[in-house]
Write a protein that holds these residues in place. Structure first.
Motif, PDB file in Angstrom:
ATOM      1  N   UNK A  56      12.288 -34.946   1.028  1.00 25.54           N
ATOM      2  CA  UNK A  56      10.826 -34.843   1.009  1.00 25.54           C
ATOM      3  C   UNK A  56      10.366 -33.563   0.332  1.00 25.54           C
ATOM      4  N   UNK A  57       9.237 -33.650  -0.323  1.00 24.63           N
ATOM      5  CA  UNK A  57       8.567 -32.429  -0.761  1.00 24.63           C
ATOM      6  C   UNK A  57       7.250 -32.360   0.003  1.00 24.63           C
ATOM      7  N   UNK A  64       2.112 -31.513   5.296  1.00 23.93           N
ATOM      8  CA  UNK A  64       2.273 -32.960   5.137  1.00 23.93           C
ATOM      9  C   UNK A  64       3.154 -33.307   3.941  1.00 23.93           C
ATOM     10  N   UNK A  65       3.827 -34.429   4.103  1.00 26.49           N
ATOM     11  CA  UNK A  65       4.724 -34.872   3.036  1.00 26.49           C
ATOM     12  C   UNK A  65       3.921 -35.349   1.824  1.00 26.49           C
ATOM     13  N   UNK A  69      11.788 -37.079  -3.331  1.00 28.99           N
ATOM     14  CA  UNK A  69      12.456 -36.749  -4.589  1.00 28.99           C
ATOM     15  C   UNK A  69      13.904 -37.211  -4.513  1.00 28.99           C
ATOM     16  N   UNK A  70      14.426 -37.579  -5.675  1.00 30.42           N
ATOM     17  CA  UNK A  70      15.821 -38.018  -5.722  1.00 30.42           C
ATOM     18  C   UNK A  70      16.751 -36.824  -5.593  1.00 30.42           C
ATOM     19  N   UNK A 202      13.233 -26.146  -8.375  1.00 31.99           N
ATOM     20  CA  UNK A 202      13.505 -25.864  -6.972  1.00 31.99           C
ATOM     21  C   UNK A 202      13.182 -27.086  -6.121  1.00 31.99           C
ATOM     22  N   UNK A 203      13.910 -27.238  -5.021  1.00 29.28           N
ATOM     23  CA  UNK A 203      13.761 -28.465  -4.230  1.00 29.28           C
ATOM     24  C   UNK A 203      12.401 -28.578  -3.547  1.00 29.28           C
ATOM     25  N   UNK A 204      11.719 -27.437  -3.333  1.00 26.39           N
ATOM     26  CA  UNK A 204      10.411 -27.541  -2.675  1.00 26.39           C
ATOM     27  C   UNK A 204       9.264 -27.722  -3.671  1.00 26.39           C
TER      28      UNK A 204
END
Lengths: 496, 287
Positions: A56-57, A64-65, A69-70, A202-204
């Motif tokens: 999730x991002x 909140x979501x 993302x893959x 970045x993942x976020x």
């Protein structure tokens, strides 16, 4: 975030209480379309990840979501690197340099055209105030592509009398503090020099990078020239360790930078690192104090302090320390902390729950150690989301953790000094060397100080200024190499 | 001349280390023999520098850094040119050392000295020019004056190539020091006898003590200490042992030393670029 802010915490003699009410001025999110589930951009196509896993991002403004993302795995990384290699050896290298430049100009133009949409998405995914994404990040992104576009057919002027050639496939890993701007810093010079890239945001904060993928597609850039894969540390590690990557460019923490440096020891991979900082902001007694206060505030509270070159240490000359700190406190009471989408907001949301916890922990430890702490009392924070009041610690010992460690949040450490020599010594007393600020009305003192500071970027009578033509990067443990300007091309070329 | 020469009782020079402008023996008291080329005849006993010698040299190089890097470029240029003059003056001694210890012909030896002199002169001429070549004034948007200048990286450790190449050695040292860096040089065992005349060139060129420090010793024993030293800012590895290169890169990570590999052997701009750090300064333009 409509809130009431008292202009002064304490009423001074002769002053009347007055209160500003800010009506909310929320930027519309109408024009932003977010895919619920996002794919990877490999070889010019949107493709599912092989692992089938998603993450999730989150919108840090409310927790909140936003989307899923893959999570790219090693196999996805391999596909992306292969696509980049194929493009590097095929379509991209066959293009005339002028044509390469045309694509970059076109990307710059599309970014300008879609700038508001991108800015809103950036703010939603990152938590930075809309006024910053709208007026700083996205215009800089476009400017960066525009600047390097023009270099593509002028590389023979880069190195006097020498020809240069591209390096090949670059793996680029970027942080979450200026998501799309960091993507531009990485992709634009690499492509201008004729390389192909695999970018891992970045993942976020991957959403604007994925939007950039759409723009690159829209611009008609040949497949494989830019590949964008999402994921966290494991995805980054797979990219760093892929044997067919010629160069790694990383922006992030010194800790991770060192891990990457170690993992390339037995390879011929080239490596550039833009890492952390603990930059000093020196204010001499002859400074224009009110301007210096603004600069210190901008230096540390800009982008919630999520800035590698943040002026996180204030060195103020002893003779003006009291008045300066008083002015600083007063200014901090009028900083508006709240909904990043509100056009009035000065300080937005901390990027993630994890970051917020880390910063709060460092603050709590310093308070426990008895260090003098200040935060504007009247400032209120939204109930939902990840927020922190801007704050500072005064009279901090040079050995204190908050004076040595990069906090990456809106936390300032204040020290004093008596002579320019002491200021320089204290400013240089760090393992980092990214940036520094100097405030003085005396030109000779500024130049003397600037020469003696061990830092890659010196802001004299200003702070946190950036430009595509201006090289950026640090000394010592702040990294290897420069980004921006002519010097920013050097890491992406081989000199013949 | 340095070498011992059998029944000839000409006074032979003791070859010592060169640290901080002085000629100390290694604190360890150890030595290793250098033989006349292709023979078992001892030419000289060289100091086998220790870890502590390395650390002393690094400390001294660090102390010398502020003074050397703040000298005017013109002054550094003059001192480098002086080195060329002194090398010419000591040509016979260099030639003798190369002939005796490396088996060079007179012609080869003179060629090596010529290359070294060329390198000193080349970088003497570059010391006050490279800033203009690789620095820039940057056309930033907004009312700011913005310029980028190259600066010394700091203390540079140089691990020399096992294949002795005098021209390369001097190219390296001259390029490193012309931009204000200070150097700690570990000569490879092969050709280390050159330390004597080379150190005397530095000692007589008005070079401040500690700017260039020369050590002889065993690469295997010492490279790790140079690569891991936290006050070394940059390490140039000219030796081509892959194990040493990998270890140097690994150790360099502790303080993110700049690691320089494959720097050109010949004089050129790249050798300067490899040992500078870029600083960009902004200042507003206005009333």
């Amino acid at each position: 975030m409509n809130k009431t802010i008292s202009a002064n915490n304490k009423k001074n003699a002769g002053e009347t209480d007055f209160v500003f009410d800010y009506s909310p001025a929320l930027e519309s999110t109408d024009m932003v379309k977010i895919n619920k589930q996002n794919k990877l951009f490999i070889n010019g196509k949107w493709t599912s990840g092989k692992s089938g896993k998603f993450f999730d991002t989150i919108n840090p403004a409310n927790g909140e979501k936003l989307a899923e993302l893959t999570e790219a795995n090693a196999e996805d990384v391999d596909r992306a690197v292969k696509a980049a290699r194929k493009a590097f050896e095929g379509s991209w290298s066959k293009l005339a340099p002028k044509q390469r430049g045309r694509y970059l100009f076109r990307i710059a133009r599309i970014i300008q055209e879609r700038s508001r949409e991108i800015a809103v998405l950036e703010t939603m995914d990152n938590g930075k105030p809309i006024k910053e994404s709208r007026d700083f990040d996205i215009p800089q992104v476009a400017a960066h592509f525009f600047y390097y576009a023009g270099w593509a057919d002028k590389l023979e002027y880069l190195f006097n009398g020498r020809n240069v050639s591209p390096i090949g496939v670059a793996g680029q890993i970027i942080p979450w503090n200026f998501p799309l701007l960091m993507a531009a810093w990485k992709i634009a010079p690499a492509l201008a020099a004729g390389n192909c890239v695999v970018l891992k945001p970045a993942e976020t904060t991957s959403l604007t990078a994925l939007l950039l993928g759409e723009i690159i597609e829209e611009a008609g850039v040949p497949p494989g020239v830019v590949n964008i894969i999402t994921g966290a540390g494991a995805t980054g590690a797979a990219l760093v360790n892929h044997p067919d990557v010629n160069k790694i460019a990383f922006t992030g923490s010194t800790e991770v930078g060192k891990i990457i440096a170690r993992s390339t020891v037995n390879t011929a991979k080239k490596l550039t690192l833009e890492l952390g900082g603990k930059s000093a902001h020196i204010v001499y007694e002859d400074a224009a104090l009110d301007q210096a206060v603004e600069s210190v505030v901008n230096g540390i509270y800009f982008n919630q302090g999520h800035v590698c070159c943040a002026g996180s240490r204030l060195l103020v000359e002893e003779s003006i320390a009291d008045i300066f700190v008083t002015k600083l406190k007063r200014r901090m009471t009028s900083l508006r902390v709240g909904d990043p989408l509100d056009k009035n907001t000065d300080v937005g949301a901390i990027n993630s729950a994890g970051e917020l916890k880390k910063i709060k922990g460092l603050i709590a430890n310093a308070i426990e150690d008895g260090i003098e702490y200040y935060e504007p009392e009247a400032t209120t924070l939204p109930q939902k989301g990840y927020y922190l009041k801007p704050c500072f610690f005064n009279n901090v010992a040079a050995s204190a953790t908050i004076c040595r460690r990069e906090i990456f949040g809106p936390v300032l450490a204040i020290q004093t000094f008596r002579t320019p020599e002491e200021a320089i010594q204290k400013a240089n007393d760090t393992t980092y060397g990214l940036a520094a600020g100097i405030w003085s009305e005396k030109g000779s003192k500024i130049h003397k100080t600037a020469q003696a500071l061990k830092a890659g970027v010196i802001w004299a009578n200003t702070y946190n200024k950036f430009d595509p033509s201006s090289p950026f990067g640090g000394y010592n443990e702040s990294g290897w190499g420069r980004e921006g300007g002519r010097h920013g091309l050097l890491p992406y070329v081989e000199v013949k | 001349m340095a070498g011992l020469n059998g029944m000839n009782t000409t006074v032979a020079k003791t070859i010592k280390l060169y640290i901080g402008g002085a000629f100390p023996r290694t604190e360890s008291g150890r030595s290793f023999p250098v033989y006349a080329h292709d023979s078992k005849k001892v030419y000289a006993h060289l100091c086998r520098a220790s870890r502590k010698d390395v650390r002393n040299a690094v400390s001294i190089a660090k102390s010398a850094l502020a003074g050397w890097s703040s000298r005017s470029a013109y002054n550094r240029s003059q001192i480098l040119y002086r080195m060329a003059e002194m090398t010419e003056g000591k040509r016979a001694e260099f030639v003798e050392t190369f002939v005796q210890t490396l088996g060079y012909s007179q012609e080869q030896s003179n060629g090596a000295v010529d290359q070294a002199i060329d390198a000193f002169v080349y970088y003497a001429g570059f010391a006050d020019k490279y800033q203009q070549v690789i620095g820039s004034v940057n056309p930033v948007t907004g009312p700011h004056h913005n310029f980028t200048t190259p600066e010394a990286v700091g203390v540079v450790a140089l691990l020399c190539s096992d294949e002795f190449d005098f021209g390369q050695l001097v190219t390296r040292i001259a390029a490193i020091t012309c931009s204000g860096n200070t150097a700690v040089v570990l000569l490879s065992e092969n050709g280390a006898a050159v330390l004597a005349p080379l150190a005397e060139v530095f000692a007589t060129s008005d070079l401040p003590g500690g700017v260039i420090n020369l050590l002889s010793g065993f690469m295997d024993e010492l490279y790790l200490h140079m690569a891991s030293h936290m006050e070394v800012d940059s390490i140039c590895c000219d030796c081509n042992d892959t194990k040493i290169i990998a270890t140097v890169k690994e150790e360099a990570v502790h303080n993110l030393k700049r690691v320089v590999l494959n720097s050109p052997k010949e004089p050129g701009l790249q050798n300067i670029l490899n040992f500078v750090e870029f600083k960009t300064v902004w200042h507003p333009v206005g009333d």
